[in-house]
Design an enzyme around this catalytic site. Structure first.
Site, PDB file in Angstrom:
ATOM      1  N   HIS A   1      -9.298   2.515   0.615  1.00 18.87           N
ATOM      2  CA  HIS A   1      -9.798   3.303  -0.478  1.00 18.87           C
ATOM      3  C   HIS A   1      -9.358   2.363  -1.731  1.00 18.87           C
ATOM      4  CE1 HIS A   1      -9.621   6.644   2.237  1.00 18.87           C
ATOM      5  NE2 HIS A   1     -10.454   7.236   1.341  1.00 18.87           N
ATOM      6  N   GLY A   2      -8.535   1.475  -1.855  1.00 20.96           N
ATOM      7  CA  GLY A   2      -8.458   0.752  -3.030  1.00 20.96           C
ATOM      8  C   GLY A   2      -7.283  -0.262  -2.804  1.00 20.96           C
TER       9      GLY A   2
END
Length: 546
Positions: free
Chosen positions: A322-323
């Site tokens: 996700h990041g």
């Protein structure tokens, strides 16, 4: 180009639809698919034409690798080359800066990464093509037509933020389009789903951001949100993300339906989940399936090594997907921990014979994901409305389930603090506030109602504001959004009813009135959404950042 932009809704989408159906009408089916591919590439290039070359290079190389894996006598070697190549691309653009910071922090080396603009959707189209290569290696067969592979990867409804589709799910639909008429019920269902998604995004999610953003900005800049402050921001963000992501998912599936393509459902009322495993079966469903099939099971799943460790590593990497930041790693680790605890609890109930010991414990968890392949027995998940087979310790299943939904929602909401905050200190500040460690503030007008009581545990603040939380009416908006989430049917249920009703060979008067009423209401929401978009354009979907 955003789905929720005037350019997309009034120019791009009608143009692509008209061109597509004209080509179909004159039986130029292959040209119709080429038209869709061209439109999809234009859609992607609208954001930044420079990265169109990256997308096309990735598509060409993976198409060739798929054919080589099929024909080669050393398919595993080329599969490894393909996976490493795809991961190298995403690692270079997405994680180079993050790992450079880690190396600099743990050693004397000063590693400086160049400032790179993250290519839009690289996480999605990379994972989709890795899944394709693995499926080909496992015997699914490579795509022979480049134009269909190009459309499989670049199809604009799912290109930017999913759902992550398998080649076997959509390629047969592309091939069958010349022989399959597109029913008007499917087009009207797609249009209705698109409008529902648009309304979720524009009328609800974007308005909730006005309540969530000030609280997190305050925390990230060193402020200490108080109790009501922190919960206002957390709940506002939890609901903003819910309506933002489910809105996008609805719009993606609805758009595909307009072209006669059925994409998998990616969102199914996750906040109605009674435990964290059920949550991951309902939230970002196609990503959960990807993590299960291409990460958790290859790590050993529940068959080899430690199931808990395999599960925890899977969720850590899922968080990192996700990041590129420690906040996302912590977020993934917390969800991995929740899943492990949920598994232990299910096992304990089974061992102590708290339940009937069959369907409930069996469907809850073998691993944290529902499984269906590769040596892991498929498990039948009963409909959510189905009553559990019995909780002997808990004589009221509906109360038990309600408690589970409440607890799961609170845990997930607290964990979103790491997902949303831009710094670790900001996330921890929000959590301290949520647990009352930063005190309690009450608006002056409410404080004045019973000062002797409120003064025992709270301090007054001027007006109706609560610190960084903009206004008391924010809680009213939050509770209204929670009512929609927990008590109204979701968009999938609405579309299922609408499709069944409109496709009846002989509709009754009540059916006609109901379906007409739904379309009129949808028209009102569509007009209202356009009005809001015209005054506040360029509101990106939250998952565009991933």
């Amino acid at each position: 180009m955003l789905f929720n932009s005037i350019t997309f809704i009034l120019i791009f989408l009608p143009s692509v639809l008209v061109g597509y159906y004209i080509l179909r009408h004159v039986t130029l089916f292959r040209l119709a698919l080429a038209w869709l591919s061209l439109a999809s590439l234009f859609f992607y290039a609208w954001w930044n034409p420079l990265y169109l070359a990256l997308l096309l290079s990735s598509i060409v190389l993976n198409f060739m690798l798929g054919k080589i894996i099929t024909c080669s006598d050393r398919p595993k070697l080329f599969l490894i080359i393909g996976i490493i190549g795809n991961l190298a691309a995403i690692g270079f653009y997405k994680y180079l800066g993050f790992f450079s910071t880690i190396i600099s922090g743990v050693s004397d080396l000063q590693v400086t990464a160049p400032e790179l603009l993250l290519p839009l959707a690289i996480s999605f189209f990379t994972f989709q093509q890795i899944a394709y290569l693995v499926d080909v290696y496992r015997g699914a067969g490579a795509e022979k037509k480049f134009d269909q592979f190009l459309l499989f990867v670049s199809f604009f409804p799912q290109l930017i933020a999913g759902p992550i589709v398998h080649h076997k799910d959509v390629a047969p639909q592309f091939s069958a389009l010349p022989y399959t008429p597109i029913r008007h019920e499917q087009i009207s269902s797609g249009l209705l789903l698109f409008v529902i998604g648009l309304a979720k995004k524009v009328i609800i999610a974007d308005q909730l951001s006005h309540y969530a953003t000030p609280v997190f900005s305050t925390a990230d800049s060193g402020g200490e949100p108080a109790l009501l402050d922190a919960w206002g921001g957390l709940l506002a963000y939890a609901l903003q993300l819910y309506f933002d992501f489910s809105g996008y998912a609805d719009m993606a599936v609805g758009l595909a339906k307009m072209f006669g393509i059925n994409l998998p459902i990616n969102f199914d009322s996750p906040y109605k989940s009674a435990n964290i495993v059920e949550f991951w079966r309902r939230w970002h469903i196609t990503l959960s399936h990807f993590l299960r099939d291409y990460l958790y099971i290859p790590l050993g799943g529940s068959k080899r090594g430690s199931r808990s460790l395999n599960l925890f590593v899977t969720m850590l990497l899922g968080g990192l997907w996700h990041g590129a930041g420690w906040n996302f790693v912590i977020w993934g680790g917390l969800h991995g921990t929740y899943l492990i605890v949920n598994h232990w609890w299910a096992q304990s109930k089974s061992l102590l014979n708290f339940t009937a010991g069959t369907s409930t414990s069996g469907q809850v968890l073998s691993v944290g994901f529902s499984s269906n392949s590769h040596g892991h027995s498929p498990r039948t998940v009963p409909p959510i409305s189905e009553k559990p087979s019995g909780y002997r310790l808990f004589p009221y299943p509906s109360v038990y389930r309600g408690f589970g939904i409440f607890t799961t929602f609170l845990l997930v909401s607290l964990t979103w603090s790491f997902f949303r905050a831009e710094s670790l200190d900001g996330a921890l500040s929000i959590l301290r506030g949520a647990f009352g460690l930063n005190g309690i503030n009450v608006p002056q007008q409410i404080f004045s109602i019973a000062p002797y009581i409120f003064s025992i545990f709270a301090d007054p603040t001027p007006g109706l504001s609560i610190g960084a939380f903009p206004h008391v009416k924010g809680f009213g908006f939050i509770f209204a959004a929670m009512f929609i989430v927990f008590f109204l049917p979701n968009s999938n249920q609405i579309i299922r009813w609408f499709s069944e009703t409109t496709s009846l060979p002989s509709k009754g008067r009540i059916d006609t009135i109901q379906t007409t009423g739904v379309m009129v209401i949808a028209g009102v929401f569509f007009a209202l959404s356009l009005k809001i978009i015209a005054s506040s354009p360029n509101s990106e979907f939250l998952y565009f950042n991933f």
